[in-house]
Design a protein around this motif. Structure first.
Motif, mmCIF file in Angstrom:
data_model
loop_
_atom_site.group_PDB
_atom_site.id
_atom_site.type_symbol
_atom_site.label_atom_id
_atom_site.label_comp_id
_atom_site.label_asym_id
_atom_site.label_seq_id
_atom_site.Cartn_x
_atom_site.Cartn_y
_atom_site.Cartn_z
ATOM 1 N N MET A 1 0.833 -1.209 0.000
ATOM 2 C CA MET A 1 0.000 0.000 0.000
ATOM 3 C C MET A 1 0.870 1.263 0.000
ATOM 4 S SD MET A 1 -2.930 1.182 -0.205
ATOM 5 C CE MET A 1 -3.535 2.821 -0.031
ATOM 6 N N LEU A 2 1.728 1.360 1.025
ATOM 7 C CA LEU A 2 2.635 2.524 1.085
ATOM 8 C C LEU A 2 3.544 2.536 -0.141
ATOM 9 C CD1 LEU A 2 3.901 4.926 2.580
ATOM 10 C CD2 LEU A 2 5.423 3.319 3.728
ATOM 11 N N ILE A 3 4.073 1.359 -0.489
ATOM 12 C CA ILE A 3 5.005 1.296 -1.620
ATOM 13 C C ILE A 3 4.289 1.673 -2.921
ATOM 14 C CG2 ILE A 3 6.519 -0.246 -2.941
ATOM 15 C CD1 ILE A 3 7.555 0.426 -0.139
ATOM 16 N N ASP A 4 3.078 1.185 -3.109
ATOM 17 C CA ASP A 4 2.313 1.545 -4.312
ATOM 18 C C ASP A 4 2.100 3.050 -4.368
ATOM 19 O OD1 ASP A 4 2.159 -1.033 -4.990
ATOM 20 O OD2 ASP A 4 0.104 -1.356 -4.288
ATOM 21 N N HIS A 5 1.694 3.587 -3.233
ATOM 22 C CA HIS A 5 1.410 5.013 -3.144
ATOM 23 C C HIS A 5 2.647 5.836 -3.512
ATOM 24 C CE1 HIS A 5 0.088 8.848 -1.566
ATOM 25 N NE2 HIS A 5 1.082 8.846 -0.702
ATOM 26 N N LEU A 6 3.775 5.461 -2.923
ATOM 27 C CA LEU A 6 5.004 6.226 -3.177
ATOM 28 C C LEU A 6 5.492 6.035 -4.608
ATOM 29 C CD1 LEU A 6 6.956 5.700 0.190
ATOM 30 C CD2 LEU A 6 5.506 7.612 -0.490
ATOM 31 N N SER A 7 5.368 4.799 -5.127
ATOM 32 C CA SER A 7 5.813 4.548 -6.503
ATOM 33 C C SER A 7 5.038 5.420 -7.473
ATOM 34 C CB SER A 7 5.600 3.081 -6.889
ATOM 35 O OG SER A 7 6.233 2.265 -5.957
ATOM 36 N N GLN A 8 3.758 5.550 -7.209
ATOM 37 C CA GLN A 8 2.907 6.363 -8.077
ATOM 38 C C GLN A 8 3.344 7.838 -8.026
ATOM 39 O OE1 GLN A 8 -1.086 5.965 -6.822
ATOM 40 N NE2 GLN A 8 -1.934 6.076 -8.883
ATOM 41 N N GLN A 9 3.609 8.294 -6.806
ATOM 42 C CA GLN A 9 4.031 9.690 -6.642
ATOM 43 C C GLN A 9 5.362 9.941 -7.327
ATOM 44 O OE1 GLN A 9 1.976 11.843 -4.860
ATOM 45 N NE2 GLN A 9 2.084 11.271 -2.706
ATOM 46 N N LEU A 10 6.273 8.959 -7.199
ATOM 47 C CA LEU A 10 7.590 9.106 -7.827
ATOM 48 C C LEU A 10 7.438 9.149 -9.343
ATOM 49 C CD1 LEU A 10 9.684 6.685 -5.578
ATOM 50 C CD2 LEU A 10 10.038 9.151 -5.830
ATOM 51 N N GLN A 11 6.553 8.294 -9.859
ATOM 52 C CA GLN A 11 6.287 8.249 -11.294
ATOM 53 C C GLN A 11 5.770 9.602 -11.788
ATOM 54 O OE1 GLN A 11 7.102 6.001 -13.472
ATOM 55 N NE2 GLN A 11 6.257 7.399 -15.027
ATOM 56 N N GLN A 12 4.927 10.201 -10.961
ATOM 57 C CA GLN A 12 4.350 11.492 -11.304
ATOM 58 C C GLN A 12 5.432 12.583 -11.386
ATOM 59 O OE1 GLN A 12 1.332 12.451 -8.464
ATOM 60 N NE2 GLN A 12 -0.194 12.677 -10.077
ATOM 61 N N ARG A 13 6.318 12.568 -10.413
ATOM 62 C CA ARG A 13 7.405 13.551 -10.415
ATOM 63 C C ARG A 13 8.272 13.389 -11.653
ATOM 64 N NH1 ARG A 13 8.312 15.740 -5.222
ATOM 65 N NH2 ARG A 13 10.405 16.364 -5.848
ATOM 66 N N ARG A 14 8.538 12.112 -12.013
ATOM 67 C CA ARG A 14 9.348 11.824 -13.193
ATOM 68 C C ARG A 14 8.673 12.431 -14.429
ATOM 69 N NH1 ARG A 14 9.827 6.101 -12.050
ATOM 70 N NH2 ARG A 14 10.972 6.713 -10.185
ATOM 71 N N ALA A 15 7.362 12.207 -14.533
ATOM 72 C CA ALA A 15 6.616 12.687 -15.702
ATOM 73 C C ALA A 15 6.658 14.212 -15.792
ATOM 74 C CB ALA A 15 5.180 12.193 -15.634
ATOM 75 N N LEU A 16 6.758 14.874 -14.639
ATOM 76 C CA LEU A 16 6.785 16.341 -14.630
ATOM 77 C C LEU A 16 8.205 16.891 -14.817
ATOM 78 C CD1 LEU A 16 4.327 16.986 -11.656
ATOM 79 C CD2 LEU A 16 3.921 17.499 -14.074
ATOM 80 N N GLY A 17 9.165 16.001 -15.018
ATOM 81 C CA GLY A 17 10.554 16.458 -15.174
ATOM 82 C C GLY A 17 11.162 16.923 -13.861
ATOM 83 N N LEU A 18 10.669 16.375 -12.748
ATOM 84 C CA LEU A 18 11.143 16.838 -11.428
ATOM 85 C C LEU A 18 12.035 15.829 -10.714
ATOM 86 C CD1 LEU A 18 7.883 18.468 -10.015
ATOM 87 C CD2 LEU A 18 9.852 19.581 -11.071
ATOM 88 N N GLU A 19 12.302 14.714 -11.388
ATOM 89 C CA GLU A 19 13.119 13.702 -10.725
ATOM 90 C C GLU A 19 14.544 14.217 -10.541
ATOM 91 O OE1 GLU A 19 13.863 8.976 -11.144
ATOM 92 O OE2 GLU A 19 14.145 10.187 -12.935
ATOM 93 N N ARG A 20 15.108 13.959 -9.382
ATOM 94 C CA ARG A 20 16.479 14.384 -9.125
ATOM 95 C C ARG A 20 17.398 13.182 -9.025
ATOM 96 N NH1 ARG A 20 15.666 19.428 -5.582
ATOM 97 N NH2 ARG A 20 14.044 20.438 -6.782
ATOM 98 N N VAL A 21 18.611 13.355 -9.504
ATOM 99 C CA VAL A 21 19.586 12.262 -9.483
ATOM 100 C C VAL A 21 20.853 12.789 -8.826
ATOM 101 C CG1 VAL A 21 20.948 10.708 -10.915
ATOM 102 C CG2 VAL A 21 18.630 11.331 -11.616
ATOM 103 N N ARG A 22 21.449 11.999 -7.952
ATOM 104 C CA ARG A 22 22.704 12.416 -7.331
ATOM 105 C C ARG A 22 23.881 11.960 -8.179
ATOM 106 N NH1 ARG A 22 22.544 10.223 -1.351
ATOM 107 N NH2 ARG A 22 22.425 8.314 -2.557
ATOM 108 N N ARG A 23 24.714 12.905 -8.587
ATOM 109 C CA ARG A 23 25.976 12.534 -9.227
ATOM 110 C C ARG A 23 26.998 12.291 -8.141
ATOM 111 N NH1 ARG A 23 22.202 16.086 -11.721
ATOM 112 N NH2 ARG A 23 22.062 15.389 -13.879
ATOM 113 N N ILE A 24 28.005 11.520 -8.466
ATOM 114 C CA ILE A 24 29.003 11.171 -7.457
ATOM 115 C C ILE A 24 30.324 11.857 -7.778
ATOM 116 C CG2 ILE A 24 30.246 9.279 -6.367
ATOM 117 C CD1 ILE A 24 27.824 7.505 -7.354
#
Ligand SMILES: *Cc1c(COP(=O)(O)O)cnc(C)c1O
Length: 417
Positions: free
Chosen positions: A1-24
């Motif tokens: 339930m929590l994982i589904d909810h968060l996965s959906q939210q993360l997917q949404q952020r990705r679609a909006l071009g808001l996903e962040r990635v850490r470079r090393i």
């Protein structure tokens, strides 16, 4: 339930071009920085590092990897050990912390005609939470600029005070709010240099307002300290200001090149923070070696080497702005703009989230690391490249950035439209 909810939210952020990635980062903080770019899945994490030219750190004076600062850190660790062992009020407050507070107070003394005291904090984020919550009680109104740093906004939310947000740098609107205010205590809260725009708060007019309306002025000078003003004393010194009603928050992880933060203010205010500010009390004191490194950094900042580094930074700022102005003039209607900024933070406004990300990606392909900053860090529709300059950048390096931006403007496939 929590994982589904968060996965959906993360997917949404990705679609909006808001996903962040850490470079090393694979080396010390410097303009030429080997970087690994892991993909979002673990299999790609073995990417070999590539040399990048970075325009993204807040190491404005190039002190993060300065030999004298690094040596002070190493020597400090040999002398005091690695960890402080406890919070400041238990047994973690060491001689090195004490010396640092006194040295900072000595350096900044000219800003307070009637005397002031310094209190150290683990980070600027904590110092701002401390200030807002310890001073923002139910008898207080906090007047905060809409573009203030997230830590001030979060602190104001945690405080019991009433909070009024005024439009960015609008002294007239702030004055109307002050006139309407019924609480006995009033704090005007502002960044000295705004972190995503590089512009300065009108501190002279804000201090005059504070004095006229029996308010106090809290200045978060994370990006001005060390960089602006005589002896690098920051935004307040840049305006030639001094006054009892000033409350300064300075960070030590940007121009100082180390880590930590402090508040400087009237001794009674500082004593209140020491006694009551939870973000200062319920946290382990920073390693004493960091205080030794910061002392070494302060010695550089306040002296002739600091002056030379500030002059080098100003020369790079001029070079970048003149170059960008020429590029934008040659491509009218390209949709990019360069707002006024006289500081190391130079925002190149693109607008659209995806276009800003695509431009950052194109720069990356060319070996340049310039971050795209998108909402919610900046207002909707103002995605941008946040170019930060350092005294450590060489003129050829700024020229290379300008050349690649010029190519992006010429080539419609990778360009702005
Ligand atoms: C970076 C920053 C902070 C936070 O300081 P840290 O020491 O990094 O936690 C606070 N205010 C402003 C304006 C900043 O840019």
């Amino acid at each position: 339930m929590l994982i589904d909810h968060l996965s959906q939210q993360l997917q949404q952020r990705r679609a909006l071009g808001l996903e962040r990635v850490r470079r090393i980062a694979e080396g010390p903080c410097r303009p030429d920085l080997p970087v690994s770019w892991p993909g979002t899945n673990a299999d790609a994490a073995t990417d070999a590092s590539q040399p990048m030219l970075a325009f993204c750190s807040n190491d404005y004076l190039g002190l993060a990897a300065h030999p004298a600062v690094v040596e002070a850190l190493a020597e400090g660790a040999r002398r005091w050990g690695a960890g402080s062992g406890a919070s400041h009020l238990v047994c973690g407050h060491g001689r090195a912390h004490e010396r640092l507070e006194q040295a900072l107070a000595g350096w900044l003394a000219p800003l307070w005609p009637e005397g002031a005291r310094v209190l150290g904090f683990g980070t600027g984020y904590l110092a701002n939470l401390a200030l807002m919550t310890a001073l923002g009680d139910a008898r207080t109104t906090l007047f905060t600029d809409r573009l203030n740093h997230a830590s001030l906004i979060d602190g104001a939310q945690l405080a019991r005070a009433e909070v009024r947000r005024y439009p960015h740098n609008r002294v007239d609107r702030l004055e109307s709010m002050l006139l309407e205010c019924a609480t006995p205590l009033k704090l005007i809260v502002t960044d000295g240099v705004f972190s995503m725009d590089g512009d300065l708060a009108p501190l002279d007019r804000l201090l005059a307002l504070a004095e006229r309306h029996d308010a106090w002025l809290v200045v978060d000078d994370a990006h001005g300290l060390g960089v602006l003003g005589e002896a690098g004393r920051g935004s307040l010194a840049h305006f030639g200001l001094r006054g009892r009603r000033l409350i300064l928050m300075g960070t030590l992880g940007k121009a100082f090149g180390v880590a930590g933060a402090f508040v400087m203010a009237d001794p009674v205010i500082v004593e209140w923070l020491l006694q009551t500010a939870r973000p200062g009390i319920y946290t382990t004191a920073a390693p004493p070696a960091l205080a030794e490194a910061t002392l070494a950094s302060l010695e550089i900042i306040r002296g002739p080497e600091g002056d030379a580094r500030r002059a080098a930074l100003q020369a790079r700022i001029r070079q970048l702005r003149e170059g960008l102005a020429a590029l934008l003039a040659a491509h009218p209607g390209c949709g990019w703009s360069l707002p006024e900024s006289a500081t190391a933070i130079q925002p190149l406004l693109i607008g659209d989230n995806h276009r800003a990300a695509a431009l950052a990606e194109r720069l990356h392909q060319a070996g340049l690391w310039v971050p795209a900053i998108r909402p919610p860090t900046v207002p909707e529709g103002t995605a941008r490249l946040r170019i930060t300059l350092s005294a450590a950048h060489r003129p050829e390096e700024v020229a290379r950035l300008l050349a690649v931006l010029g190519q992006a403007l010429q080539d419609p496939a990778g360009g702005p439209r």
